[in-house]
Structure formats: C-alpha cells, structure tokens
Write an enzyme that holds these catalytic residues in place. Structure first.
Site, PDB file in Angstrom:
ATOM      1  N   SER A  42       5.480 -10.137  -6.539  1.00 47.46           N
ATOM      2  CA  SER A  42       4.841 -10.354  -5.242  1.00 47.46           C
ATOM      3  C   SER A  42       4.235  -9.057  -4.701  1.00 47.46           C
ATOM      4  CB  SER A  42       5.887 -10.878  -4.251  1.00 47.46           C
ATOM      5  OG  SER A  42       5.292 -11.068  -2.991  1.00 47.46           O
ATOM      6  N   GLY A  93       3.329  -3.149   5.070  1.00 48.59           N
ATOM      7  CA  GLY A  93       3.554  -3.914   6.293  1.00 48.59           C
ATOM      8  C   GLY A  93       3.162  -5.372   6.148  1.00 48.59           C
ATOM      9  N   CYS A 155      12.947  -8.114   4.762  1.00 48.09           N
ATOM     10  CA  CYS A 155      12.130  -8.006   5.966  1.00 48.09           C
ATOM     11  C   CYS A 155      13.044  -7.719   7.143  1.00 48.09           C
ATOM     12  CB  CYS A 155      11.397  -9.323   6.230  1.00 48.09           C
ATOM     13  SG  CYS A 155      10.404  -9.904   4.867  1.00 48.09           S
ATOM     14  N   LYS A 190      15.023 -13.320  -3.076  1.00 48.76           N
ATOM     15  CA  LYS A 190      14.737 -11.968  -3.574  1.00 48.76           C
ATOM     16  C   LYS A 190      15.536 -10.954  -2.779  1.00 48.76           C
ATOM     17  CE  LYS A 190      10.969  -8.896  -4.884  1.00 48.76           C
ATOM     18  NZ  LYS A 190       9.512  -8.708  -4.937  1.00 48.76           N
ATOM     19  N   ILE A 216      14.948  -6.803  -8.513  1.00 48.35           N
ATOM     20  CA  ILE A 216      15.166  -6.412  -7.129  1.00 48.35           C
ATOM     21  C   ILE A 216      13.821  -6.157  -6.433  1.00 48.35           C
ATOM     22  CG2 ILE A 216      17.417  -5.313  -7.448  1.00 48.35           C
ATOM     23  CD1 ILE A 216      15.895  -2.607  -7.796  1.00 48.35           C
TER      24      ILE A 216
HETATM   25  C1  LIG Z   1       2.145  -2.270  -3.136  1.00 45.66           C
HETATM   26  C2  LIG Z   1       3.326  -3.179  -3.232  1.00 45.66           C
HETATM   27  C3  LIG Z   1       3.391  -4.303  -2.416  1.00 45.66           C
HETATM   28  C4  LIG Z   1       4.484  -5.164  -2.473  1.00 45.66           C
HETATM   29  N1  LIG Z   1       4.517  -6.275  -1.681  1.00 45.66           N
HETATM   30  C5  LIG Z   1       5.558  -7.130  -1.775  1.00 45.66           C
HETATM   31  C6  LIG Z   1       5.581  -8.328  -1.020  1.00 45.66           C
HETATM   32  O1  LIG Z   1       4.652  -8.647  -0.262  1.00 45.66           O
HETATM   33  N2  LIG Z   1       6.671  -9.147  -1.138  1.00 45.66           N
HETATM   34  C7  LIG Z   1       7.712  -8.866  -1.976  1.00 45.66           C
HETATM   35  O2  LIG Z   1       8.658  -9.644  -2.073  1.00 45.66           O
HETATM   36  N3  LIG Z   1       7.695  -7.732  -2.734  1.00 45.66           N
HETATM   37  C8  LIG Z   1       6.654  -6.871  -2.642  1.00 45.66           C
HETATM   38  N4  LIG Z   1       6.644  -5.731  -3.422  1.00 45.66           N
HETATM   39  C9  LIG Z   1       7.765  -5.469  -4.330  1.00 45.66           C
HETATM   40  C10 LIG Z   1       7.481  -5.951  -5.747  1.00 45.66           C
HETATM   41  O3  LIG Z   1       7.306  -7.348  -5.790  1.00 45.66           O
HETATM   42  C11 LIG Z   1       8.611  -5.565  -6.708  1.00 45.66           C
HETATM   43  O4  LIG Z   1       9.801  -6.178  -6.286  1.00 45.66           O
HETATM   44  C12 LIG Z   1       8.843  -4.058  -6.769  1.00 45.66           C
HETATM   45  O5  LIG Z   1       7.632  -3.364  -6.699  1.00 45.66           O
HETATM   46  C13 LIG Z   1       9.563  -3.624  -8.039  1.00 45.66           C
HETATM   47  O6  LIG Z   1       8.844  -3.987  -9.193  1.00 45.66           O
HETATM   48  P1  LIG Z   1       7.848  -3.003  -9.967  1.00 45.66           P
HETATM   49  O7  LIG Z   1       8.592  -1.727 -10.232  1.00 45.66           O
HETATM   50  O8  LIG Z   1       7.453  -3.727 -11.224  1.00 45.66           O
HETATM   51  O9  LIG Z   1       6.702  -2.775  -9.065  1.00 45.66           O
HETATM   52  C14 LIG Z   1       5.543  -4.874  -3.373  1.00 45.66           C
HETATM   53  C15 LIG Z   1       5.466  -3.753  -4.185  1.00 45.66           C
HETATM   54  C16 LIG Z   1       4.379  -2.909  -4.136  1.00 45.66           C
HETATM   55  C17 LIG Z   1       4.339  -1.721  -5.041  1.00 45.66           C
END
Ligand SMILES: Cc1cc2nc3c(=O)[nH]c(=O)nc-3n(C[C@H](O)[C@H](O)[C@H](O)COP(=O)(O)O)c2cc1C
Lengths: 332, 312
Positions: A42, A93, A155, A190, A216
């Site tokens: 996400s 945000g 959140c 999540k 996570i």
């Molecule tokens: C720029 C950015 C925006 C994110 N926005 C959301 C979000 O809107 N909702 C959510 O549940 N997680 C959000 N995440 C978290 C990711 O879904 C994920 O859980 C986290 O980045 C760890 O995975 P990764 O290391 O593969 O990025 C965001 C992460 C990043 C880097």
C-alpha cells in the site's frame, strides 16, 4: 546493493532451471486465491494507473492500493522523504482523494483492467474505518474487483490523543470489529512493529475477526540535517522502509507465525530479491507485499516472479506453498 | 564514436511513444562543463520518445544509496552517428551525483525514462523568452532548438551566482536573438538576479511566453514577475523525489486549480513542468532569498588621506 546495473536480467536467468514452467507459484492468502505470492504494498503503487505505463498491471497477483480514507486528504507539506542507508524515511500524511473519488475514478479503471485489488482502509476513528468499508462494499458488492480489505492500523486515533491504533491491542481490535461488521471480503489487519509485543496485538485483532495479518508497516524513524539542525522531514518523524527494515519484518512474521501458525500472513518490508521472498515464506508468510523496491525498479513484481520460479526450479521445489513456515530452528 | 562493447538486454516497457522504459544504457562520454558534468549515454527508446522538460531516473551505486536520481534531459539526438544518445547535465553535490561523476565510457547505467510532463509548445506564433538559472539552463537549450525549428523567436536570460556557474554561454548566443546574462556578484553580464532584468527584457523582446528552469526560489520570483507582467509562464520545478514514476507521493507541489482550491500535485508525473502562475508558492517552503537590492549597491566610499592620517 543499490542499482540494478549488476543484476542479471530475467531473460538471461531463464533457461538455467530444468522445469521452470512446472513450478507452481500459486498461493492462498486468507481465502484469496493468488497465481503467485508477489503483491504490491500500500502506498507504493499509487492507484495502479501510473505503473500501467510500464506493463499490464493485471499481471500482478494482487494490487494493494494506497490507503483510502473517508474524506480527501491533502497530505503533509514537503519535505516528505529522506534517503537513509538501504532505505528511506517518509511522511506523506495519507494523501488520497477520499473514498468517494476513489470509487468514482480509480475503481472503474481497476475493474475494467481486471486487476485483483486489496483495498487498504485508513481512518481517524472506528467510525471512519467502518464508513470506508461500507462505501467500498456498496461500490463492489459482488467483490468482483475488491477481493480483500487491508486495514491500515498505523494511523493516529483522534479519539485517543492521537495514539496509533495498532499500538493498543484493544483499540486495534475495536477497529477490526467495526470493519468486520460490514466487510464482505477477507480482511487483513496491517500491524506495526513499533510495539512491545506484536503477538498480543496480532492475537487481539484475530480474535476480533481479522482473517489474516499484514506484517509490517514502516518503522518510525528520524533524520536530522547536521548543518541546519532541522529534521529532514516536515513531520519530524517518518516511516522507515526498504531493505533496512527487512530483518525486523522477517522477525515479526516469524514471531507471530510461531505463536499462531494457522493465521495467514502477508509479509512486508524490504523485499528486493527472490531470496527475500523465500525468507518471508519460510518465516511463515503465505505471500509478500513489495513496497519501496518498486521505486527503484518499476518492474520489480514481474521480475521477482521469474526469479522465484527459477530459484524453485533449480532446487526441485514443486510449489512455493511447501516453503511456508519452513524455518528450521537450531538444536538446543 | 566507438561501437558498444556490451550486448545489452533490450529496454523493458511498452512500445507506445508516450510511455517510459527501463533500459541498460552504455555510457558514451562524461565531460566537464565549467563546474558541471555532462553525461552522454546510449538509450535509443528514450531518445526517440523524449521531449524537452522531461527527465530520466538513473540508478546509482553509491554506498548505501537505494533510490534513483532524477536528471532533466539536456538533449537527445535522433539522427546521424550519434542517433539514440541522451545527454544530462549535473552538479556533483551529493553521494549519488558524486558517484555518477566517476562513471567511465562503456560503463552500463540502469535508466528509467523519459518521465514527467514536457514543456508545452505554443500553438500560435509568439516570441519566447527562456530563463535559466545555473545548470537549469541545460533543458532550455533543448527546448530552444524545438522552438526555433517551429520558426519562433527565442530570447534568453541566463543567470547564475558567478561567471563560472553560467552554463552554455556559446549555445545561448547561437540559439537566441538576444541573450542577457546576470550574475549575483556581477562577475559576468548584469549584476543581479534574472528577475531584475525580466520586465525590461519582456518589453524589449516582445515576449509572449516565458519558460524557466532553475532553482525553485528563482522559479518563484520569475513566476510572480510574469504574473505581474501578465505573461504566461511555464516552469520546470525541482522537488525531492522518491521514485520519479508517480508511485510514492513525496515530490508534491501545491497547485491552485481554476476553482481556487489548492491540491498537492506530484512533480514527477503531473510535472515537473507546471504553469508557474498556478503554483501556490506561498504554501510551499520556497523562499525568495535576499535580493541584490538588500545589499549595499556601491562599495563603501574610500577614506581620504586626511581622514586616514589626520592633517599632517
Ligand atoms: C512512500 C510510502 C507510502 C506508504 N503509504 C502507505 C499507506 O498509504 N498505507 C499503508 O498501509 N502503508 C503505506 N506504506 C507502507 C508500505 O505499505 C510498507 O508496509 C512498508 O513500506 C514496508 O515495505 P517496503 O520496505 O517493501 O517498502 C507506505 C510506504 C512508503 C514508502
């Protein structure tokens, strides 16, 4: 490891394994049947359209869309991002158009393209989460496109001094019960790793009706500009993601899987290569979400699927499902 | 030019002219231009699809660096011996760009592009004023060629802090009907900022549109100046980018819609070229910085012998 320059192109990797075509990559995530275990994370795949400029996004096993809130969110001021060793810090945000606009503009496109969607829900209160879930159910009552919900519990709760829902087992459970009462699809909760006992939170949300867990979200962090003395992000703190957090994510998956082996888990955090996927599967995940690595390589999803196929073929592994939860402890 | 040493995998992506690709690109050359670097690489699909104002994202192999770095496209060639080459200009100011300033000819870079919105080209005859600050002038030369090829008059204002940071003096003179140079310290051209000469240049050249690229404070000043003069203005902004492909929402700029409402737009996919008059500059952290007027204009008066030593 940063650039793709030195990575093998999947076209070159192909052919080494004898029975690549015969490897079964399909998996099941809390009742959601998937052709392979590589999902998006996400907030890291926008609405899907942006990535469709590169390839047909319906090739992805399932797209976890950017978190959707009840009202439109403008998001935080910039700077929203800082690069860190093998990772990045972000504070966006939850910028998103709100559930009504998402249903009007993004859902029809995803439906038309035949994308399997996991809708990520965020909110400031239990009522908020519920309202988004209700609106999503009303928009797709047959679950033709929205195949599952992912409840983003990282959140701040406006009704409890801005404390993050996922930090308190009983509050997290309350959100899950709220969404459960209206959900028509499997529901993943999540969680954040920024808690003393993630198993306690996991247990509470499963008892409240979560069908599975996403482990996570980002890990809270901070970067300070040494010269100006200012935080790198306008929000002061931000979420750390990327390969830097992978060991933390794998540990969380393993802890929760060990305590509750029957609960389906979507592993998430720092997946960059096929061997990272294998680690998550062995720790107990049924599938993984790829986030930050998409920023480095827009083709990461399809590439991982091919690398995974090769990795399994080379080792005579017939199905990825046989890897789930196969972490062998050292003898005492 | 030597033939490529590498047999590279084909670029990945769609065949559509408006879509970006991810390509393994051979470095054809890297050279100094004043304090900046010019990097040329072979990227047939990117060269064929690129338009002025767009950028590429280059993967870097600096220690611990994960993310790609964005670079505005400074030029492409589609014909002749250099067909399929793309140039970028950069200042080595961080670990990623420092690493990039060490790559050698025949090295292979992993590049995604072309990305972002191009400068819109006028659909009627109009005189065009191009304003560049520092290495921000680079994409304007590329744009200028397009405008001149359309039969339009091009004038330029090229500014920088000091003389050595003025990019492309000769290119600017070759391309444009007139060029006004400005430096903050007066080491070349007019002493001051590009905006100090904006109104006069618009009047003298009969400019009907302004295109600008450079540091954000300059773009803010140019945009506000153009609004005052009633001249349409298009600017290519610089924001910190995570992905460059529209996925992460880190590179946003506040844009005022026709209804007056401000929304956060992604620089990488809804920009980097924006209508400068629509950017809600007062809601950004972009500050105008000290203007030259704030500084003493005249050097302090020299004391006389009498003042120094008294009557002797
Ligand atoms: C720029 C950015 C925006 C994110 N926005 C959301 C979000 O809107 N909702 C959510 O549940 N997680 C959000 N995440 C978290 C990711 O879904 C994920 O859980 C986290 O980045 C760890 O995975 P990764 O290391 O593969 O990025 C965001 C992460 C990043 C880097």
């Amino acid at each position: 490891m940063s650039s793709d320059v030195r990575r093998l192109d999947p076209a070159e990797v192909a052919g080494h394994g004898a029975d690549r075509a015969e490897v079964d990559l399909s998996t099941d995530l809390a009742g959601l049947a998937l052709p392979d275990p590589i999902l998006t994370a996400s907030g890291c795949f926008a609405s899907g359209r942006e990535m469709d400029r590169f390839y047909d996004v319906d090739r992805i096993a399932a797209v976890v869309v950017k978190s959707i809130t009840r009202e439109p969110r403008r998001g935080l001021p910039t700077p929203r991002m800082a690069e860190t060793p093998s990772g990045m810090l972000n504070a966006i945000g939850l910028q998103n158009p709100g559930v009504d606009a998402w249903v009007a503009h993004d859902l029809p496109w995803l439906a038309e393209r035949g994308v399997r969607v996991v809708a990520s829900i965020a909110g400031k209160s239990v009522a908020d989460y519920r309202a988004v879930a209700e609106a999503l159910r009303a928009a797709d009552p047959e679950a033709a496109t929205i195949r599952a919900f992912e409840v983003n519990l990282s959140c701040p709760n406006v009704e409890d001094r801005g404390l993050v829902f996922a930090c308190d087992p009983s509050v997290a459970a309350e959100v899950i019960r709220g969404v459960r009462s209206v959900a028509h699809v499997p529901m993943l909760a999540k969680l954040t790793s920024d808690v003393t006992d993630i198993v306690a939170v996991a247990r509470a949300v499963v008892e409240a009706g979560a069908d599975g867990l996403t482990l996570i979200n980002t890990v809270l962090g901070m970067v300070i500009d040494p010269e100006t003395g200012r935080p790198a992000l306008s929000n002061t703190y931000g979420g750390l993601s990327g390969p830097a957090i992978r060991p933390i994510a794998v540990r969380n998956v393993h802890q929760v899987h060990t305590a509750m082996p029957e609960v389906p888990i979507l592993g998430c955090g720092g997946v960059r290569e096929a061997t990272d996927v294998i680690q998550f599967l062995r720790a107990g995940a049924s599938a993984v979400s790829v986030g930050t690595s998409t920023f480095v390589d827009p083709f990461i999803g399809p590439t991982l699927v091919e690398e995974l196929r090769t990795w399994c073929a080379q080792r005579g592994i017939a199905t990825v499902r046989e890897l789930i939860g196969t972490c062998t402890p050292w003898e005492a | 030019m030597s033939s490529p040493r590498h047999r590279l995998a084909p670029a990945r992506g769609r065949t559509g002219a408006d879509t970006p690709v991810k390509a393994a690109c051979e470095v054809l050359g890297r050279r100094r231009q004043g304090p900046y670097w010019v990097l040329s690489f072979a990227a047939r699909e990117i060269a064929e699809r690129a338009r002025p104002g767009q950028f590429v994202e280059i993967a870097v192999d600096a220690p611990h660096s994960l993310l790609r770095r964005p670079f505005s496209i400074a030029g492409v060639s589609r014909q002749g011996v250099a067909a399929g080459t793309v140039d970028v200009v950069f200042d080595a100011h961080g670990p990623g760009t420092a690493w990039l300033s060490t790559v050698a000819t025949h090295d292979v870079l992993d590049i995604v592009g072309p990305l972002g919105t191009p400068f819109p080209l006028p659909q009627r005859k109009v005189n065009c004023l191009l304003i560049g600050g520092g290495y921000g002038s680079a994409p304007l030369f590329y744009l200028g060629e397009k405008l001149v090829a359309q039969g339009l008059r091009v004038d330029m204002i090229v500014g920088a802090a000091t003389e050595d940071r003025i990019l492309g003096t000769i290119e600017a003179k070759r391309l444009s009907a007139t060029v006004t140079f400005t430096t903050d310290d007066g080491s070349y051209g007019t002493r001051g900022r590009v905006t100090d000469v904006l109104a006069d240049t618009v009047a003298a050249t009969g400019a009907g549109v302004v295109y600008a690229c450079g540091p954000n404070p300059m773009l803010r000043a140019v945009s506000e100046g153009c609004v005052e003069l009633g001249v349409p203005v298009q600017v290519a902004v610089e924001e910190l980018m995570g992905c460059g492909i529209g996925a992460c929402f880190t590179c946003v700029m506040p844009l005022r819609g026709r209804d007056g409402e401000v929304t956060m737009r992604r620089t990488c996919i809804e920009g980097p070229v924006f209508n400068g008059a629509r950017i809600a500059w007062d809601e950004t952290r972009v500050r105008l910085g000290p203007t030259v007027e704030d500084e003493p204009d005249e050097p302090p008066a020299r004391p006389t012998d009498a003042e120094l030593w008294g009557e002797r």
